[in-house]
Motif scaffolding. Structure first.
Motif, PDB file in Angstrom:
ATOM      1  N   GLU A 363      41.735  44.910  25.808  1.00 16.06           N
ATOM      2  CA  GLU A 363      40.831  45.559  26.329  1.00 16.06           C
ATOM      3  C   GLU A 363      41.358  46.798  27.225  1.00 16.06           C
ATOM      4  OE1 GLU A 363      40.464  42.500  26.741  1.00 16.06           O
ATOM      5  OE2 GLU A 363      39.271  42.053  25.139  1.00 16.06           O
ATOM      6  N   GLY A 364      42.569  46.663  27.871  1.00  8.58           N
ATOM      7  CA  GLY A 364      43.173  47.702  28.800  1.00  8.58           C
ATOM      8  C   GLY A 364      44.193  47.318  29.502  1.00  8.58           C
ATOM      9  N   VAL A 365      44.446  47.486  30.666  1.00  6.00           N
ATOM     10  CA  VAL A 365      45.609  47.355  31.426  1.00  6.00           C
ATOM     11  C   VAL A 365      45.406  46.434  32.676  1.00  6.00           C
ATOM     12  CG1 VAL A 365      47.465  48.549  32.904  1.00  6.00           C
ATOM     13  CG2 VAL A 365      46.312  49.823  30.872  1.00  6.00           C
ATOM     14  N   SER A 366      45.816  45.183  32.842  1.00  7.68           N
ATOM     15  CA  SER A 366      45.753  44.470  33.813  1.00  7.68           C
ATOM     16  C   SER A 366      46.561  44.579  34.954  1.00  7.68           C
ATOM     17  CB  SER A 366      45.930  43.083  33.153  1.00  7.68           C
ATOM     18  OG  SER A 366      45.852  41.995  34.198  1.00  7.68           O
ATOM     19  N   VAL A 367      46.212  44.790  36.098  1.00 10.22           N
ATOM     20  CA  VAL A 367      46.878  44.831  37.400  1.00 10.22           C
ATOM     21  C   VAL A 367      46.326  43.969  38.507  1.00 10.22           C
ATOM     22  CG1 VAL A 367      47.692  46.526  39.261  1.00 10.22           C
ATOM     23  CG2 VAL A 367      47.312  47.476  36.877  1.00 10.22           C
ATOM     24  N   GLU A 368      46.956  42.985  38.785  1.00  9.57           N
ATOM     25  CA  GLU A 368      46.442  42.237  40.308  1.00  9.57           C
ATOM     26  C   GLU A 368      45.286  41.516  39.674  1.00  9.57           C
ATOM     27  OE1 GLU A 368      46.323  45.010  43.606  1.00  9.57           O
ATOM     28  OE2 GLU A 368      46.948  43.083  44.488  1.00  9.57           O
ATOM     29  N   GLY A 369      45.190  40.970  38.653  1.00 13.41           N
ATOM     30  CA  GLY A 369      44.056  40.138  37.928  1.00 13.41           C
ATOM     31  C   GLY A 369      43.044  41.053  37.527  1.00 13.41           C
ATOM     32  N   ARG A 370      42.960  42.352  37.735  1.00 19.08           N
ATOM     33  CA  ARG A 370      41.806  43.253  37.099  1.00 19.08           C
ATOM     34  C   ARG A 370      42.038  43.803  36.091  1.00 19.08           C
ATOM     35  NH1 ARG A 370      39.042  48.817  39.952  1.00 19.08           N
ATOM     36  NH2 ARG A 370      38.255  49.444  37.907  1.00 19.08           N
ATOM     37  N   VAL A 371      41.193  43.893  34.873  1.00 22.83           N
ATOM     38  CA  VAL A 371      41.457  44.699  33.597  1.00 22.83           C
ATOM     39  C   VAL A 371      40.728  46.111  33.940  1.00 22.83           C
ATOM     40  CG1 VAL A 371      41.324  44.846  31.236  1.00 22.83           C
ATOM     41  CG2 VAL A 371      41.973  42.399  32.378  1.00 22.83           C
ATOM     42  N   TYR A 372      41.628  47.075  33.828  1.00 22.58           N
ATOM     43  CA  TYR A 372      40.984  48.555  33.684  1.00 22.58           C
ATOM     44  C   TYR A 372      40.562  48.737  32.197  1.00 22.58           C
ATOM     45  CZ  TYR A 372      42.653  49.063  38.316  1.00 22.58           C
ATOM     46  OH  TYR A 372      42.830  48.806  39.658  1.00 22.58           O
ATOM     47  N   GLU A 373      39.448  48.674  31.697  1.00 22.55           N
ATOM     48  CA  GLU A 373      39.084  48.669  30.371  1.00 22.55           C
ATOM     49  C   GLU A 373      39.222  50.216  29.803  1.00 22.55           C
ATOM     50  OE1 GLU A 373      35.503  46.693  29.298  1.00 22.55           O
ATOM     51  OE2 GLU A 373      36.249  44.776  30.043  1.00 22.55           O
TER      52      GLU A 373
END
Ligand code: N01
Length: 536
Positions: A363-373
């Motif tokens: 779905e996207g880019v994962s940083v600090e446990g959050r996925v930016y879709e």
């Protein structure tokens, strides 16, 4: 029956600005030359880097060939910094004008080159677009592979699982990409990111910018060139070109004074303001001590940080965009509406300086446990600079020693032109030459002309083999390192030192003694019968 390999006087690898000029010069001497190029047309950097907003950031009246007066008089650049399409058109015009096309084989990658001592020949292996292999032989093998051509594809976990489209700025599809209504993530804020981010932001539904290191970005102030100014430059081209060659970077930027600390804050800021308003790279030459005094350097850093705070509405975003490292630590960026872009509602800056990208998910880019879709992923992650393109070819020299083995701890080359153990091989703007610290096209011309002179000398003296001597090479490498260590840049993380590529040895790649000193050294070596090279 074994098919006879075609034998050329010289093979040139790459049909960018270096390869094209090398071909022109050697063919002028009646040599049989074959150029191999992976792309479908000429232009090198300006063929591959087709990302939105791509344009040169050096004044193009000077970022152009000067070897032909007719060429520089007849060609008309439309803008102060022409776009990639104009630069690619210029490259094609040069190939037309000098009838270079028949000697360039496109869609052909050089995969290997092996030195054969018995016959004093290089055997070069090539692969075409369908993977079919061929080999040819030549007396000389000239690497015109470019300093910024080997693409750095980051090794993010899960990258291949991403469900949307992925692009790399340095390998952009010819058909372009349409971001209209799409959610886009861009990773990287060097020159390529800086140029493409404002353009992509205008199209995308939302743009997430993942920034590991904030860079200094100077406004380009691009504009159409006025007929009068073009006429004046053209009327004075020889003198202007000669003057530029006397300057450190081959660009003839005016220096305001020896030290930023020798003038009042008011005077200093007036000077910075004038260069900020004029736009472009000339700010880097304002004071001569930017690379030797941290305090002097800080004055320029703080001036740019102040501009960022003025332009960017959200103080927290402005602070993230304000670079922490020294001014000119990394290559200075030149942009159009770069900082202004962060005032748009559809642009989000994601700071990954402390918390790196964990992985790419479908779905996207994962940083600090959050996925930016997102729907599209743009990698603006740069290059394995200066040595990458050479090390990606399987090159073996005397006693089958490979270049990869020889350069395991960093590149060793004499003047960035020749490599001991690799006879009859020349590198155009190779490691240990000023290359990326200068205006590239004059530096390319200087190397091509030196190589041509060297080959003439060999022919006139009945020599067929030339090799850099190990001692001369070692002394030059030591000199390059000593001069490199004098600069504050030596304390920085940047591609100038290979620090953008995990595992790449930290070694200064370009020579930082300046173009005039370097060119004199090359002339001196030639005048002394190619001192430091053994000729047989
Ligand atoms: O590449 P770069 P570029 N995770 O290496 C980031 C010339 N050029 O293609 O700085 C996250 O400068 C990296 O971060 P960091 C010009 O000489 C000229 O932009 O390493 N981020 C950086 O922000 C230029 O200098 C023109 O912390 C990662 C970015 O990606 C050179 O080419 C135009 C990462 C790469 O920046 C290279 O420019 C374009 C990771 N794993 C280029 N890996 C003109 O003439 C990398 N990054 C206009």
């Amino acid at each position: 029956m074994l098919k006879q390999k075609p034998v050329y006087d010289a093979i040139v690898v790459g049909a960018g600005f270096a390869g094209m000029y090398m071909l022109y010069r050697l063919r002028e001497r009646g040599m049989r030359v074959r150029v191999f190029e992976t792309g479908t047309s000429v232009g090198g950097t300006w063929y591959w880097n087709r990302y939105p907003g791509a344009r040169v950031d050096t004044e193009t009246m000077f970022y152009s060939y000067q070897f032909s007066e007719e060429l520089q008089q007849e060609w008309n650049w439309p803008e102060r910094y022409p776009a990639q399409l104009d630069l690619a058109a210029y490259a094609r015009h040069v190939a037309d004008r000098f009838e270079l096309w028949p000697d360039i084989q496109f869609e052909t990658r050089v995969s290997a080159a092996a030195w054969g001592e018995d016959q004093c020949l290089w055997t070069v292996q090539t692969e075409d677009g369908d993977g079919a292999q061929s080999s040819v032989a030549a007396r000389y093998c000239i690497m015109a592979t470019g300093c910024l051509s080997a693409v750095n594809y980051p090794k993010f976990e899960g990258l291949s699982d991403f469900a949307g489209e992925t692009f790399h700025t340095a390998h952009w599809p010819e058909a372009g990409a349409d971001f209209t209504g799409k959610r886009v993530a861009v990773i990287g804020t060097g020159s390529s990111g800086v140029q493409s981010i404002p353009v992509m932001a205008e199209q995308a539904a939302h743009l997430h910018v993942f920034q590991r290191t904030a860079n200094y970005v100077i406004p380009a102030r691009n504009r159409p060139l006025e007929p009068d100014e073009v006429a004046e430059i053209k009327a004075n081209y020889p003198a202007l070109r000669a003057q530029a060659k006397k300057s450190f970077s081959g660009n003839d930027f005016p220096v305001a004074g020896p030290s930023a600390l020798a003038v009042s804050e008011e005077e200093r800021n007036r000077e910075y303001e004038a260069r900020w308003t004029a736009g472009g790279l000339s700010i880097m030459a304002t004071y001569a001590d930017f690379q030797t005094s941290e305090a002097a350097n800080e004055t320029a850093s703080e001036f740019v940080r102040g501009k960022i705070r003025q332009i960017v509405d959200d103080p927290a975003v402005a602070e993230l965009l304000a670079p922490k490292q020294l001014f000119m630590c990394k290559r200075l960026c030149v942009g159009t509406d770069y900082y202004e872009t962060y005032n748009r509602d559809n642009v989000t800056l994601v700071d990954i300086s402390e918390t790196p990208i964990e992985r790419i998910t479908p779905e996207g880019v994962s940083v600090e446990g959050r996925v930016y879709e997102v729907d599209v992923l743009v990698l603006a992650t740069g290059f394995d600079a200066v040595t990458g393109a050479l090390k990606r070819i399987d090159i073996s020299g005397v006693d089958d020693i490979t270049l990869r083995e020889k350069w395991e701890d960093g590149p060793k080359a004499y003047l960035g032109l020749g490599i001991s153990g690799f006879p009859n091989m020349f590198t155009i703007t190779g490691p240990g030459s000023p290359s990326v610290l200068t205006n590239m096209i004059p530096s390319i011309e200087q190397h091509v002309e030196w190589i041509t002179g060297c080959i003439d000398h060999m022919r006139d003296n009945g020599k067929t083999r030339i090799e850099a001597e190990r001692e001369a090479e070692a002394a030059w490498v030591q000199h390059v390192n000593e001069v490199g260590d004098l600069s504050l840049r030596a304390n920085c993380q940047s591609w100038y030192f290979g620090s953008n590529i995990p595992g790449k040895p930290r070694v200064v790649l370009p020579y930082s003694g300046g173009f005039p000193v370097y060119a004199r050294k090359c002339e001196d070596v030639a005048a002394k019968g190619y001192e430091g090279f053994s000729l047989n």
